[in-house]
Design an enzyme around this catalytic site. Structure first.
Site: not given
Lengths: 182, 182
Positions: A2, A63, A136
Protein backbone atom coordinates in the site's frame (compact mmCIF):
# COMPACT_ATOMS: atom_id res chain seq x y z
CA UNK A 1 1.57 -3.35 -0.79
CA UNK A 2 0.00 0.00 0.00
CA UNK A 3 2.72 2.34 -1.10
CA UNK A 4 0.84 5.65 -1.03
CA UNK A 5 0.29 5.31 2.68
CA UNK A 6 3.61 3.59 3.31
CA UNK A 7 5.88 6.13 1.64
CA UNK A 8 5.33 9.67 0.38
CA UNK A 9 8.36 11.00 -1.47
CA UNK A 10 8.99 14.69 -0.85
CA UNK A 11 11.39 16.84 -2.87
CA UNK A 12 12.12 20.54 -2.66
CA UNK A 13 13.67 22.22 -5.70
CA UNK A 14 14.64 25.85 -6.11
CA UNK A 15 14.98 27.54 -9.45
CA UNK A 16 13.46 28.90 -12.61
CA UNK A 17 13.23 27.35 -16.05
CA UNK A 18 16.25 28.01 -18.24
CA UNK A 19 18.76 28.11 -15.37
CA UNK A 20 20.32 25.28 -13.40
CA UNK A 21 18.01 24.01 -10.68
CA UNK A 22 19.06 23.34 -7.11
CA UNK A 23 17.86 20.56 -4.84
CA UNK A 24 17.01 22.03 -1.43
CA UNK A 25 15.92 18.85 0.31
CA UNK A 26 14.59 15.39 -0.37
CA UNK A 27 13.08 12.72 1.83
CA UNK A 28 10.22 10.37 2.49
CA UNK A 29 7.30 10.55 4.90
CA UNK A 30 6.71 6.99 6.07
CA UNK A 31 3.90 5.45 8.09
CA UNK A 32 3.91 2.00 9.71
CA UNK A 33 1.83 -0.61 7.85
CA UNK A 34 0.48 -2.03 11.13
CA UNK A 35 -1.35 1.20 12.05
CA UNK A 36 -4.86 1.66 10.73
CA UNK A 37 -5.61 4.04 7.85
CA UNK A 38 -7.03 7.00 9.85
CA UNK A 39 -3.92 7.06 12.07
CA UNK A 40 -1.64 6.79 9.05
CA UNK A 41 -3.36 9.76 7.43
CA UNK A 42 -2.75 11.78 10.60
CA UNK A 43 0.94 10.83 10.47
CA UNK A 44 1.15 11.80 6.80
CA UNK A 45 -0.49 15.14 7.54
CA UNK A 46 1.98 15.77 10.35
CA UNK A 47 4.94 14.83 8.14
CA UNK A 48 3.83 17.04 5.26
CA UNK A 49 3.10 19.95 7.59
CA UNK A 50 6.67 19.71 8.91
CA UNK A 51 8.05 19.87 5.37
CA UNK A 52 5.85 22.83 4.50
CA UNK A 53 6.77 24.64 7.74
CA UNK A 54 10.46 24.11 7.18
CA UNK A 55 10.68 24.93 3.47
CA UNK A 56 7.80 27.38 2.87
CA UNK A 57 7.32 26.46 -0.80
CA UNK A 58 5.68 28.86 -3.24
CA UNK A 59 3.82 26.05 -4.97
CA UNK A 60 3.16 22.36 -4.44
CA UNK A 61 3.03 19.69 -7.14
CA UNK A 62 1.32 16.39 -6.42
CA UNK A 63 1.24 13.33 -8.62
CA UNK A 64 -2.13 12.92 -10.31
CA UNK A 65 -3.51 9.51 -9.33
CA UNK A 66 -5.14 7.39 -11.98
CA UNK A 67 -7.69 4.74 -11.24
CA UNK A 68 -6.40 2.41 -13.95
CA UNK A 69 -3.45 1.60 -11.67
CA UNK A 70 -3.35 -1.48 -9.52
CA UNK A 71 -6.61 -1.29 -7.55
CA UNK A 72 -4.99 -2.29 -4.27
CA UNK A 73 -2.42 0.49 -4.25
CA UNK A 74 -4.60 3.18 -5.82
CA UNK A 75 -6.82 3.64 -2.77
CA UNK A 76 -3.91 4.33 -0.44
CA UNK A 77 -2.32 6.62 -3.01
CA UNK A 78 -5.59 8.53 -3.48
CA UNK A 79 -5.93 8.95 0.28
CA UNK A 80 -2.33 10.07 0.79
CA UNK A 81 -2.52 12.50 -2.13
CA UNK A 82 -5.78 13.92 -0.74
CA UNK A 83 -3.92 14.77 2.48
CA UNK A 84 -1.06 16.37 0.52
CA UNK A 85 -3.47 18.50 -1.55
CA UNK A 86 -5.40 19.45 1.58
CA UNK A 87 -2.27 20.56 3.48
CA UNK A 88 -1.12 22.75 0.58
CA UNK A 89 -4.51 24.24 -0.33
CA UNK A 90 -5.29 25.01 3.33
CA UNK A 91 -2.23 27.31 3.31
CA UNK A 92 -3.41 28.98 0.13
CA UNK A 93 -0.57 27.46 -1.88
CA UNK A 94 -1.21 26.74 -5.56
CA UNK A 95 -1.43 22.99 -6.10
CA UNK A 96 -0.58 21.48 -9.47
CA UNK A 97 -1.21 17.90 -10.48
CA UNK A 98 1.02 16.21 -13.03
CA UNK A 99 0.61 12.68 -14.34
CA UNK A 100 3.47 10.18 -14.10
CA UNK A 101 3.91 10.33 -17.89
CA UNK A 102 4.05 14.13 -17.88
CA UNK A 103 6.78 13.94 -15.25
CA UNK A 104 8.76 11.28 -17.13
CA UNK A 105 8.40 13.17 -20.41
CA UNK A 106 9.55 16.40 -18.76
CA UNK A 107 12.78 15.01 -17.30
CA UNK A 108 13.72 12.24 -19.78
CA UNK A 109 11.96 13.19 -23.02
CA UNK A 110 9.87 10.00 -22.91
CA UNK A 111 6.58 9.45 -21.08
CA UNK A 112 7.43 5.76 -20.80
CA UNK A 113 10.89 6.08 -19.23
CA UNK A 114 11.68 3.64 -16.41
CA UNK A 115 12.65 4.42 -12.81
CA UNK A 116 16.40 4.19 -13.51
CA UNK A 117 16.19 6.66 -16.37
CA UNK A 118 14.19 9.12 -14.23
CA UNK A 119 16.70 8.70 -11.40
CA UNK A 120 19.63 9.27 -13.76
CA UNK A 121 18.13 12.47 -15.21
CA UNK A 122 17.19 13.84 -11.78
CA UNK A 123 20.79 13.21 -10.68
CA UNK A 124 22.15 15.04 -13.74
CA UNK A 125 19.70 17.97 -13.71
CA UNK A 126 20.23 18.68 -10.02
CA UNK A 127 23.96 17.88 -10.21
CA UNK A 128 23.80 15.28 -7.44
CA UNK A 129 26.56 12.78 -6.73
CA UNK A 130 24.17 9.80 -6.80
CA UNK A 131 20.49 9.10 -7.58
CA UNK A 132 18.30 9.83 -4.55
CA UNK A 133 16.98 6.74 -2.76
CA UNK A 134 14.30 5.38 -2.49
CA UNK A 135 12.75 5.78 -5.96
CA UNK A 136 9.85 7.73 -4.38
CA UNK A 137 12.30 10.45 -3.36
CA UNK A 138 13.74 10.67 -6.89
CA UNK A 139 10.22 10.72 -8.31
CA UNK A 140 9.28 13.63 -6.03
CA UNK A 141 12.26 15.62 -7.31
CA UNK A 142 11.31 14.78 -10.90
CA UNK A 143 7.80 16.06 -10.18
CA UNK A 144 9.22 19.31 -8.79
CA UNK A 145 11.42 19.77 -11.87
CA UNK A 146 8.48 19.01 -14.16
CA UNK A 147 6.40 21.56 -12.29
CA UNK A 148 8.98 24.33 -12.60
CA UNK A 149 9.39 23.70 -16.32
CA UNK A 150 5.70 23.27 -17.14
CA UNK A 151 4.86 26.27 -14.94
CA UNK A 152 7.34 28.40 -16.93
CA UNK A 153 5.68 27.38 -20.19
CA UNK A 154 2.27 28.25 -18.77
CA UNK A 155 3.57 31.58 -17.49
CA UNK A 156 5.00 32.47 -20.92
CA UNK A 157 1.58 31.78 -22.34
CA UNK A 158 -0.13 33.89 -19.69
CA UNK A 159 2.34 36.75 -20.29
CA UNK A 160 1.80 36.58 -24.04
CA UNK A 161 -1.96 36.72 -23.49
CA UNK A 162 -1.97 39.55 -20.94
CA UNK A 163 0.88 41.43 -22.62
CA UNK A 164 0.08 44.86 -21.23
CA UNK A 165 3.28 47.00 -21.27
CA UNK A 166 4.79 47.02 -17.77
CA UNK A 167 2.58 44.11 -16.68
CA UNK A 168 4.04 42.63 -13.50
CA UNK A 169 6.10 39.55 -14.20
CA UNK A 170 4.72 36.50 -12.43
CA UNK A 171 7.20 35.36 -9.81
CA UNK A 172 9.21 32.22 -10.58
CA UNK A 173 8.12 28.99 -8.98
CA UNK A 174 10.72 28.66 -6.31
CA UNK A 175 10.00 25.35 -4.72
CA UNK A 176 7.86 22.38 -5.50
CA UNK A 177 7.04 19.37 -3.43
CA UNK A 178 5.75 16.07 -4.63
CA UNK A 179 3.86 13.18 -3.23
CA UNK A 180 4.73 10.16 -5.26
CA UNK A 181 3.46 6.68 -5.60
CA UNK A 182 6.39 4.33 -6.10
CA UNK B 1 -20.29 12.72 -11.57
CA UNK B 2 -17.86 12.94 -8.71
CA UNK B 3 -20.18 12.30 -5.82
CA UNK B 4 -17.69 11.83 -2.99
CA UNK B 5 -16.44 15.35 -3.48
CA UNK B 6 -19.84 16.76 -4.42
CA UNK B 7 -21.80 15.52 -1.42
CA UNK B 8 -20.81 14.01 1.91
CA UNK B 9 -23.80 12.81 3.88
CA UNK B 10 -23.46 13.38 7.63
CA UNK B 11 -25.71 11.84 10.27
CA UNK B 12 -25.57 12.05 14.04
CA UNK B 13 -27.34 9.34 16.04
CA UNK B 14 -27.56 9.01 19.79
CA UNK B 15 -28.25 5.72 21.52
CA UNK B 16 -27.19 2.26 22.54
CA UNK B 17 -28.06 -1.09 21.01
CA UNK B 18 -31.27 -2.59 22.35
CA UNK B 19 -33.01 0.73 22.96
CA UNK B 20 -34.70 3.13 20.54
CA UNK B 21 -32.16 5.33 18.78
CA UNK B 22 -32.52 9.07 18.33
CA UNK B 23 -31.48 11.17 15.34
CA UNK B 24 -29.62 14.24 16.59
CA UNK B 25 -28.88 15.84 13.22
CA UNK B 26 -28.52 15.04 9.55
CA UNK B 27 -27.18 16.97 6.60
CA UNK B 28 -24.83 17.09 3.67
CA UNK B 29 -21.47 18.80 3.18
CA UNK B 30 -21.44 19.98 -0.42
CA UNK B 31 -18.65 21.40 -2.57
CA UNK B 32 -19.05 23.12 -5.95
CA UNK B 33 -18.04 20.98 -8.93
CA UNK B 34 -16.35 23.94 -10.64
CA UNK B 35 -13.70 24.31 -7.90
CA UNK B 36 -10.55 22.24 -8.21
CA UNK B 37 -9.96 19.17 -6.05
CA UNK B 38 -7.53 20.68 -3.49
CA UNK B 39 -9.98 23.53 -2.76
CA UNK B 40 -12.87 21.10 -2.50
CA UNK B 41 -10.95 19.01 0.03
CA UNK B 42 -10.39 22.14 2.12
CA UNK B 43 -14.16 22.85 2.01
CA UNK B 44 -14.95 19.27 3.03
CA UNK B 45 -12.49 19.49 5.91
CA UNK B 46 -14.10 22.75 7.06
CA UNK B 47 -17.61 21.28 6.81
CA UNK B 48 -16.70 18.13 8.74
CA UNK B 49 -14.86 20.13 11.40
CA UNK B 50 -18.02 22.20 11.96
CA UNK B 51 -20.08 19.03 12.43
CA UNK B 52 -17.52 17.58 14.84
CA UNK B 53 -17.30 20.85 16.79
CA UNK B 54 -21.04 21.12 17.10
CA UNK B 55 -21.89 17.52 17.97
CA UNK B 56 -18.76 16.21 19.72
CA UNK B 57 -19.31 12.57 18.73
CA UNK B 58 -17.76 9.72 20.73
CA UNK B 59 -17.00 7.76 17.59
CA UNK B 60 -17.03 8.29 13.85
CA UNK B 61 -18.08 5.75 11.23
CA UNK B 62 -17.02 6.22 7.63
CA UNK B 63 -18.09 4.18 4.64
CA UNK B 64 -15.36 1.82 3.50
CA UNK B 65 -14.56 2.63 -0.11
CA UNK B 66 -14.04 -0.22 -2.52
CA UNK B 67 -12.00 0.05 -5.66
CA UNK B 68 -14.30 -2.22 -7.65
CA UNK B 69 -16.81 0.65 -7.81
CA UNK B 70 -17.10 2.93 -10.81
CA UNK B 71 -13.52 4.13 -11.37
CA UNK B 72 -14.55 7.73 -11.99
CA UNK B 73 -16.43 8.19 -8.73
CA UNK B 74 -14.13 6.07 -6.57
CA UNK B 75 -11.24 8.55 -6.62
CA UNK B 76 -13.35 11.43 -5.33
CA UNK B 77 -14.92 9.18 -2.73
CA UNK B 78 -11.51 7.93 -1.58
CA UNK B 79 -10.25 11.51 -1.27
CA UNK B 80 -13.34 12.73 0.61
CA UNK B 81 -13.27 9.74 2.95
CA UNK B 82 -9.55 10.34 3.62
CA UNK B 83 -10.43 13.84 4.83
CA UNK B 84 -13.25 12.48 7.03
CA UNK B 85 -10.94 9.86 8.59
CA UNK B 86 -8.20 12.45 9.07
CA UNK B 87 -10.52 14.93 10.84
CA UNK B 88 -11.78 12.26 13.25
CA UNK B 89 -8.44 10.57 13.96
CA UNK B 90 -6.73 13.95 14.53
CA UNK B 91 -9.14 14.49 17.44
CA UNK B 92 -8.35 11.06 18.84
CA UNK B 93 -11.83 9.76 17.99
CA UNK B 94 -12.17 6.08 17.17
CA UNK B 95 -12.89 5.67 13.45
CA UNK B 96 -14.77 2.62 12.20
CA UNK B 97 -15.19 1.65 8.58
CA UNK B 98 -18.24 -0.28 7.44
CA UNK B 99 -18.89 -1.51 3.93
CA UNK B 100 -22.11 -0.55 2.10
CA UNK B 101 -23.32 -4.16 2.37
CA UNK B 102 -22.64 -4.29 6.10
CA UNK B 103 -24.68 -1.11 6.50
CA UNK B 104 -27.56 -2.40 4.37
CA UNK B 105 -27.54 -5.76 6.15
CA UNK B 106 -27.57 -4.05 9.55
CA UNK B 107 -30.61 -1.87 8.89
CA UNK B 108 -32.65 -3.97 6.42
CA UNK B 109 -31.47 -7.54 6.98
CA UNK B 110 -30.17 -7.75 3.40
CA UNK B 111 -26.76 -6.67 2.12
CA UNK B 112 -28.31 -6.05 -1.28
CA UNK B 113 -31.17 -3.77 -0.23
CA UNK B 114 -31.83 -0.75 -2.44
CA UNK B 115 -31.79 2.94 -1.49
CA UNK B 116 -35.57 3.07 -0.89
CA UNK B 117 -35.46 0.14 1.49
CA UNK B 118 -32.57 1.68 3.44
CA UNK B 119 -34.41 5.02 3.57
CA UNK B 120 -37.60 3.31 4.79
CA UNK B 121 -35.80 1.44 7.58
CA UNK B 122 -33.84 4.53 8.68
CA UNK B 123 -37.18 6.40 8.85
CA UNK B 124 -38.72 3.63 10.95
CA UNK B 125 -35.76 2.99 13.27
CA UNK B 126 -35.29 6.69 14.07
CA UNK B 127 -39.08 7.36 14.12
CA UNK B 128 -38.85 10.12 11.52
CA UNK B 129 -41.86 11.52 9.70
CA UNK B 130 -40.27 11.05 6.26
CA UNK B 131 -37.09 9.53 4.77
CA UNK B 132 -34.18 11.99 4.99
CA UNK B 133 -33.21 13.58 1.66
CA UNK B 134 -30.91 13.34 -0.24
CA UNK B 135 -30.09 9.60 -0.21
CA UNK B 136 -26.58 10.43 1.04
CA UNK B 137 -28.09 11.83 4.25
CA UNK B 138 -30.19 8.69 4.79
CA UNK B 139 -27.13 6.55 4.08
CA UNK B 140 -25.11 8.45 6.68
CA UNK B 141 -27.79 7.75 9.30
CA UNK B 142 -27.86 4.08 8.28
CA UNK B 143 -24.09 3.97 8.75
CA UNK B 144 -24.43 5.49 12.22
CA UNK B 145 -27.10 2.94 13.19
CA UNK B 146 -24.96 0.11 11.81
CA UNK B 147 -22.02 1.37 13.83
CA UNK B 148 -23.94 1.51 17.10
CA UNK B 149 -25.29 -2.01 16.61
CA UNK B 150 -22.04 -3.59 15.38
CA UNK B 151 -20.13 -1.75 18.10
CA UNK B 152 -22.43 -3.23 20.73
CA UNK B 153 -21.81 -6.73 19.39
CA UNK B 154 -18.05 -6.14 19.43
CA UNK B 155 -18.25 -4.77 22.97
CA UNK B 156 -20.19 -7.82 24.18
CA UNK B 157 -17.42 -9.95 22.73
CA UNK B 158 -14.72 -7.83 24.37
CA UNK B 159 -16.51 -8.03 27.73
CA UNK B 160 -16.90 -11.79 27.46
CA UNK B 161 -13.19 -12.11 26.70
CA UNK B 162 -11.94 -9.76 29.42
CA UNK B 163 -14.56 -10.86 31.95
CA UNK B 164 -12.75 -9.78 35.09
CA UNK B 165 -15.30 -9.20 37.89
CA UNK B 166 -15.97 -5.48 38.24
CA UNK B 167 -14.28 -4.73 34.88
CA UNK B 168 -15.32 -1.28 33.78
CA UNK B 169 -18.10 -1.36 31.25
CA UNK B 170 -17.12 0.22 27.95
CA UNK B 171 -19.20 3.35 27.42
CA UNK B 172 -21.97 3.17 24.83
CA UNK B 173 -21.30 4.64 21.43
CA UNK B 174 -23.26 7.84 21.68
CA UNK B 175 -22.92 9.36 18.28
CA UNK B 176 -21.74 8.24 14.91
CA UNK B 177 -21.13 10.22 11.80
CA UNK B 178 -20.92 8.92 8.30
CA UNK B 179 -19.41 9.97 5.04
CA UNK B 180 -21.36 8.31 2.34
CA UNK B 181 -20.98 7.86 -1.35
CA UNK B 182 -24.39 8.18 -3.01
Amino acid sequence: MDPGLTRCGVGVVDGVAGRPLRMVAVGVVRTPAERDTPERLVLIERGIEEWLDEHRPEAVAVERVFSQHNVRTVMGTAQASAVAMLCAARRGLPVALHTPSEVKAAVTGSGRADKDQVGAMVTRLLRLSAPPKPADAADALALAICHIWRGAAQQRLARATAAAPGARRTPPVRVAKGTIEP
